[in-house]
Design an enzyme around this catalytic site. Structure first.
Site, PDB file in Angstrom:
ATOM      1  CB  SER A   1      44.578   4.416  30.897  1.00 42.24           C
ATOM      2  OG  SER A   1      43.348   4.929  30.828  1.00 42.24           O
TER       3      SER A   1
ATOM      4  CE1 TYR B   1      43.682   5.958  36.509  1.00 35.53           C
ATOM      5  CE2 TYR B   1      42.530   6.469  34.332  1.00 35.53           C
ATOM      6  CZ  TYR B   1      43.386   5.547  35.226  1.00 35.53           C
ATOM      7  OH  TYR B   1      43.503   4.409  34.641  1.00 35.53           O
TER       8      TYR B   1
END
Length: 259
Positions: A139, A152
């Site tokens: 990501s 995250y």
């Protein structure tokens, strides 16, 4: 004939979002697709839309035993794994002071260690064959830290560090490894990450579609790219922020921290 015809492709997190889209499209292109996820119901729903040869396996990526058993069964059936796409992952957006330690640990276990487990299980067979491609869906959060994403972001930073280190070890082995770093994607990911819908609403115009990411993954495999950042503008911004970290704190703080 499609480049993916007769390739054995294993996709984790294949029951929804970009995993499901890639599974369906690869099946249409003649690949033999193995769908991996925890939800039997969702796997069945996704598999029902598949056009070509495929199978699905209920597997928890946080279980080393289940992961190795799944890979063993795939090898027994097909004698090879050409492509592994480590796509399983989830996020929860909370301020660190309020975040639950168990949830942060689960994100690391699924997003990072799930990638490690499947790679560890698959790689001996790829090394024996002197060929294969591993795609880790990381990501842009693995490049840019933002508020309410400490757990995250940390898990995706770990995926990128693992991918970059492993690439050095695999040099000359015939195995290629790619990191794909998307920005926000319009998938059920945000049902858990952002149940209020505030972030999703603010970022709607910037969100990628699952097929955009899936097609970028396919191009990266065919062209053997080391890394893909999506959208391109966000990728360049991430590089700029890495070189000039003060820029994000001073000028684009509000945009980065829309959660």
């Amino acid at each position: 004939m499609s480049w993916f015809a007769n390739k054995v492709v294993v996709i984790t997190g294949a029951s929804s979002g970009i995993g499901a889209w890639m599974a369906q499209e690869l099946s249409r292109q003649g690949a033999i697709v193995i769908l991996i996820a925890r939800s039997e119901e969702r796997l069945h729903q996704t598999a029902a839309l598949m056009q070509g040869k495929h199978e699905w396996m209920v597997t928890d990526v946080t279980s080393t035993e289940q992961v190795f058993e799944a890979v063993h069964q795939i090898i027994l059936t097909y004698d090879k794994i050409d492509i592994l796409i480590n796509n399983a992952g989830f996020g929860v957006f909370e301020n660190f002071i309020e975040a639950d330690i168990d949830t942060m640990e689960q994100m690391m276990d699924v997003n990072y260690m799930g990638t490690v487990r499947f790679t560890k299980a698959v790689m001996p067979y790829m090394l024996e064959a002197n060929s294969g491609h591993i795609v880790n869906i990381a990501s842009l959060a693995g490049k840019i830290g933002t508020a309410k994403s400490s757990g995250y972001c940390a898990s995706k930073h770990a995926v990128l560090g693992f991918t970059n280190s492993l690439r050095q070890e695999l040099k000359g082995s015939g195995i290629f490894i790619t990191a794909v770093n998307p920005g926000p994607i319009d998938t059920p990911f945000f049902d858990l990450a952002d149940p209020t819908g505030n972030y999703s609403g603010k970022m709607k115009s910037y969100m990628l579609r699952p097929e955009q990411v899936g097609k970028a993954v396919f191009r990266a495999i065919i062209k053997r790219k080391m890394e893909v950042n999506l959208p391109v503008l966000f990728g360049w911004a991430a590089k700029f922020i890495t070189v000039f970290p003060w820029f994000s704190n001073k000028f684009i703080y509000k945009f980065l921290n829309n959660k």
